[in-house]
Each structure stands twice: as structure tokens, then as C-alpha cells.
Design an enzyme around this catalytic site. Structure first.
Site, PDB file in Angstrom:
ATOM      1  CB  CYS A 201       9.030   1.070  18.964  1.00 32.96           C
ATOM      2  SG  CYS A 201       9.655  -0.281  19.845  1.00 32.96           S
TER       3      CYS A 201
ATOM      4  CG  ASP B 127      -4.668   8.720   1.061  1.00 33.48           C
ATOM      5  OD1 ASP B 127      -5.463   8.432   0.637  1.00 33.48           O
ATOM      6  OD2 ASP B 127      -4.362   9.993   1.580  1.00 33.48           O
TER       7      ASP B 127
ATOM      8  N   GLY C 136     -16.971  10.356   0.584  1.00 33.27           N
ATOM      9  CA  GLY C 136     -16.149   9.322   0.087  1.00 33.27           C
ATOM     10  C   GLY C 136     -16.112   8.119   1.474  1.00 33.27           C
TER      11      GLY C 136
ATOM     12  CG  HIS D  14      -8.847   5.337  10.962  1.00 26.87           C
ATOM     13  ND1 HIS D  14      -9.604   5.091   9.885  1.00 26.87           N
ATOM     14  CD2 HIS D  14      -9.502   5.467  11.966  1.00 26.87           C
ATOM     15  CE1 HIS D  14     -10.794   5.004  10.501  1.00 26.87           C
ATOM     16  NE2 HIS D  14     -10.746   5.310  11.855  1.00 26.87           N
TER      17      HIS D  14
ATOM     18  NE  ARG E   1      -3.611  -0.010   2.413  1.00 29.97           N
ATOM     19  CZ  ARG E   1      -4.304   0.321   3.337  1.00 29.97           C
ATOM     20  NH1 ARG E   1      -4.306  -0.391   4.588  1.00 29.97           N
ATOM     21  NH2 ARG E   1      -5.334   1.418   3.502  1.00 29.97           N
TER      22      ARG E   1
ATOM     23  CD  GLN F 104     -13.867   7.310   8.101  1.00 22.77           C
ATOM     24  OE1 GLN F 104     -14.255   6.132   8.640  1.00 22.77           O
ATOM     25  NE2 GLN F 104     -14.505   7.839   7.070  1.00 22.77           N
ATOM     26  CG  ASN F 105      -8.831   8.405   3.248  1.00 25.25           C
ATOM     27  OD1 ASN F 105      -9.732   7.622   3.575  1.00 25.25           O
ATOM     28  ND2 ASN F 105      -9.218   9.408   2.436  1.00 25.25           N
TER      29      ASN F 105
ATOM     30  CB  CYS G  75      12.589  -0.199  17.627  1.00 21.61           C
ATOM     31  SG  CYS G  75      12.719   1.150  18.865  1.00 21.61           S
TER      32      CYS G  75
ATOM     33  CB  CYS H 212      10.745   1.782  23.601  1.00 19.01           C
ATOM     34  SG  CYS H 212      11.165   2.443  21.739  1.00 19.01           S
TER      35      CYS H 212
HETATM   36  N1  APR Z   1     -16.130  10.035  -4.849  1.00 17.24           N
HETATM   37  C1  APR Z   1     -16.656  10.049  -3.731  1.00 17.24           C
HETATM   38  N2  APR Z   1     -17.102   8.781  -2.967  1.00 17.24           N
HETATM   39  C2  APR Z   1     -16.375   7.469  -3.553  1.00 17.24           C
HETATM   40  C3  APR Z   1     -15.987   7.761  -4.682  1.00 17.24           C
HETATM   41  C4  APR Z   1     -15.631   8.798  -5.398  1.00 17.24           C
HETATM   42  N3  APR Z   1     -14.943   8.964  -6.664  1.00 17.24           N
HETATM   43  N4  APR Z   1     -15.675   6.229  -5.016  1.00 17.24           N
HETATM   44  C5  APR Z   1     -16.095   5.674  -4.117  1.00 17.24           C
HETATM   45  N5  APR Z   1     -16.697   6.253  -3.211  1.00 17.24           N
HETATM   46  C6  APR Z   1     -17.234   5.752  -2.054  1.00 17.24           C
HETATM   47  C7  APR Z   1     -17.868   4.688  -2.099  1.00 17.24           C
HETATM   48  O1  APR Z   1     -19.314   4.587  -2.560  1.00 17.24           O
HETATM   49  C8  APR Z   1     -17.944   4.071  -0.355  1.00 17.24           C
HETATM   50  O2  APR Z   1     -19.224   4.510   0.221  1.00 17.24           O
HETATM   51  O3  APR Z   1     -16.429   5.770  -0.853  1.00 17.24           O
HETATM   52  C9  APR Z   1     -16.817   5.092   0.082  1.00 17.24           C
HETATM   53  C10 APR Z   1     -15.618   4.115   0.613  1.00 17.24           C
HETATM   54  O4  APR Z   1     -16.040   3.345   1.637  1.00 17.24           O
HETATM   55  P1  APR Z   1     -15.042   2.458   2.482  1.00 17.24           P
HETATM   56  O5  APR Z   1     -14.193   1.557   1.223  1.00 17.24           O
HETATM   57  O6  APR Z   1     -15.885   1.859   3.518  1.00 17.24           O
HETATM   58  O7  APR Z   1     -14.147   3.355   3.151  1.00 17.24           O
HETATM   59  P2  APR Z   1     -14.065   4.384   4.422  1.00 17.24           P
HETATM   60  O8  APR Z   1     -15.423   4.736   4.740  1.00 17.24           O
HETATM   61  O9  APR Z   1     -12.940   5.263   4.501  1.00 17.24           O
HETATM   62  O10 APR Z   1     -13.543   3.004   5.552  1.00 17.24           O
HETATM   63  C11 APR Z   1     -13.465   3.421   6.921  1.00 17.24           C
HETATM   64  O11 APR Z   1     -12.548   1.326   7.500  1.00 17.24           O
HETATM   65  O12 APR Z   1     -11.270  -0.521   7.116  1.00 17.24           O
HETATM   66  C12 APR Z   1     -11.135   0.633   7.606  1.00 17.24           C
HETATM   67  O13 APR Z   1      -9.477   1.775   8.424  1.00 17.24           O
HETATM   68  C13 APR Z   1     -10.215   1.725   7.208  1.00 17.24           C
HETATM   69  O14 APR Z   1     -10.390   3.906   7.441  1.00 17.24           O
HETATM   70  C14 APR Z   1     -10.999   2.824   6.788  1.00 17.24           C
HETATM   71  C15 APR Z   1     -12.177   2.725   7.509  1.00 17.24           C
END
Ligand code: APR
Length: 259
Positions: A138, A115, A204, A130, A79, A112-113, A164, A141
Site C-alpha cells: 500500500c 518471478d 541471463g 526488484h 505477467r 533482478q527477477n 488495502c 500506509c
Molecule cells: N540463458 C542465459 N541468458 C539468456 C537466455 C538463456 N537461455 N536467453 C536470453 N538470455 C539473455 C539475453 O541475451 C539478455 O542478455 O538474458 C538477457 C536478458 O536481458 P534483459 O531482457 O535486459 O533482462 P535483465 O538484464 O534481467 O533486465 C534487468 O530491467 O526492465 C528491467 O526490471 C527489469 O529486472 C529487469 C531489469
């Protein structure tokens, strides 16, 4: 504004939203994996999402990390490689420019991302619920080190598990794995900002994962306007004032008139 929003007819919505923005002071952008999808980073629960292919309990949980750190690191290395090659998209840039244009009003990203694309787009006020994929921690420690997309792989090689330098134990990606708690300071600040905002954009996210998915309720308690941007309906579409069935990069530039 009827709850549940007017899907699809977004021209009228955009005009109403732009009027609301003019009359509002405090903004929160609550983002999930969907905002980075057009940067080439897969989501989790879309039909081509990561959790449709892999079992998160085996690759992204605390138990998995303790029992098989190499497998978890191989998952995160792959990733990290993807994120290193990714670029911010128009959605990240639109939010950054909005933050710049609203001067003394307040604008925060609560993501929540992991990246860091909001920061790479130049957003200053970002809360990572997150953690982030270029941090290492670590678990013995507690030492933390922060890298970024252009130096992580100068310091770590994919053949080995990072160790570490202080106590010689294994390092963990500095992200919140399943079974782990959210960072308390970031969570407290996220709840406070959500409870004080006038407008919350929910962009999203499938709103499947708690406690992050409770933030729109904190905004709702403050009578904030909830604006969901998601090509799909979510578990919480019914409480939204607007729910735009649109892709984030496309609609955000229209809302902020950056076309
Ligand atoms: N624009 C807007 N929304 C979009 C797009 C786009 N181009 N493409 C997809 N989506 C939407 C999808 O319809 C979906 O509802 O983004 C959403 C992604 O949902 P998830 O995959 O569940 O991601 P997320 O909600 O961020 O997950 C939350 O779950 O596994 C954990 O730690 C991980 O932070 C993550 C958390």
C-alpha cells in the site's frame, strides 16, 4: 584467464571453472530475466522481449502507476498469470543443488527477477533486488502482503484494482518500478556479498539497468572470478574472466556436473 573469455570453446572453460569452484569459498549467482526464459517467461530486451513490444514508461513506472493504476495492474496481472503457469528450469535447479552440495561454503542468489522461480526451485539464500510479483504494497500506509503463485488469484480478481484492507487505498505490485529506488536492505546486502565473493556467476542479464549492473564491479574489486553465461555478448563481456555463449539451463548442469 584473459578477460573477455573464450566464447564457444566451453569444454576447456568448464574444466577450468570446475577447478576454480573447488578452490573457492564464497559464491554469488547474479541473475536476470534470461535465466527464466526457458520457463516461458519473456525477457525484456531480447528481440521478442517485453520492452520491444511495450513502453515500460507506460506500464512499469511509478508515474504510470499513479496516473493509470488499472493499466499497470492489467500488465502485471498478465505477467502473474504467466508466472503461475511457469515451472523452474534446469538452471534454477542446478543453482539450488549447488547451494546444497557446498555445505559450509557460502552461496547466494542476487536476482533482478520478480518471478520467485529461484525460491520455487528451493534456493534458500535469495536476495530480490526488484521485489517480487506476488507481493502487494500500500503506497499510503505501507502495509505489505505476500502471496505466492498458487494463492494470488484466490485473493485478487483481474477485474478490480487491489485495495488495502487497512486504509482502503489502492495497492501496488510489490516490485521496483522505473523511477523507484531499490529496497535499501537488499541493496546493502547485495553490495556486501558481491564485494566479498570469490566467484560471481552473471547469468541471463543484459546488464543494462543500474544500480544492479554495478555488482560485477564490486566483485571485480575483490579480485573475484567473473563468469558470464549468456547466448549474447553484453555491455560487460570485456571485463569477464569467462563469457560462455550458452543457454543457462544447458551449461550450468555441465559446470556442476549434474548431467
Ligand atoms: N540463458 C542465459 N541468458 C539468456 C537466455 C538463456 N537461455 N536467453 C536470453 N538470455 C539473455 C539475453 O541475451 C539478455 O542478455 O538474458 C538477457 C536478458 O536481458 P534483459 O531482457 O535486459 O533482462 P535483465 O538484464 O534481467 O533486465 C534487468 O530491467 O526492465 C528491467 O526490471 C527489469 O529486472 C529487469 C531489469
Amino acid at each position: 584467464m584473459s578477460k573477455g573469455g573464450i566464447q564457444g570453446d566451453y569444454i576447456k572453460d568448464v574444466a577450468q571453472i570446475r577447478k576454480i569452484i573447488k578452490e573457492s569459498e564464497n559464491f554469488v549467482f547474479f541473475t536476470g530475466a534470461g535465466i527464466s526464459r526457458e520457463s516461458g517467461i519473456p525477457t525484456f530486451r531480447d528481440k521478442d522481449g517485453l520492452w520491444k513490444k511495450y513502453d515500460p514508461s507506460k506500464l512499469a513506472s511509478r508515474t504510470a502507476f499513479i496516473s493509470n493504476p488499472k493499466l499497470v495492474w492489467d500488465f502485471f496481472y498478465s505477467r502473474q498469470r504467466l508466472v503461475c503457469q511457469a515451472e523452474c528450469n534446469d538452471a534454477h535447479s542446478a543453482i539450488e543443488r549447488f547451494e546444497k552440495t557446498i555445505q559450509e561454503r557460502s552461496c547466494w542468489v542476487i536476482t533482478q527477477n520478480i518471478d520467485r522461480l529461484h525460491q520455487r526451485a528451493g534456493s534458500q539464500n535469495v536476495i530480490e533486488l526488484h521485489g517480487n510479483i506476488f507481493g502487494v504494497l500500500c503506497i499510503e500506509c505501507g502495509k505489505r502482503e505476500q502471496y505466492n503463485h498458487d494463492n494470488f488469484f484466490n485473493n485478487f480478481s483481474e477485474e478490480k484494482i487491489p485495495i488495502c484492507t487497512s486504509c482502503n487505498n489502492i495497492l501496488k505490485p510489490d516490485v521496483v518500478l522505473f523511477e523507484e529506488q531499490l529496497p535499501p536492505d537488499e541493496w546493502r546486502q547485495a553490495v556486501q556479498l558481491s564485494s566479498e565473493c570469490d566467484v560471481m556467476f552473471i547469468i541471463g542479464s543484459s546488464l543494462n539497468v543500474s544500480p544492479a549492473n554495478t555488482l560485477p564491479y564490486h566483485a571485480l574489486k575483490n579480485q573475484a572470478v567473473l563468469i558470464e553465461i549468456n547466448p549474447n555478448v553484453t555491455e560487460m563481456t570485456s571485463i569477464m574472466d569467462f563469457s560462455l555463449r550458452e543457454s543457462a539451463p544447458n551449461i550450468l548442469s555441465k559446470i556442476f556436473d549434474l548431467v
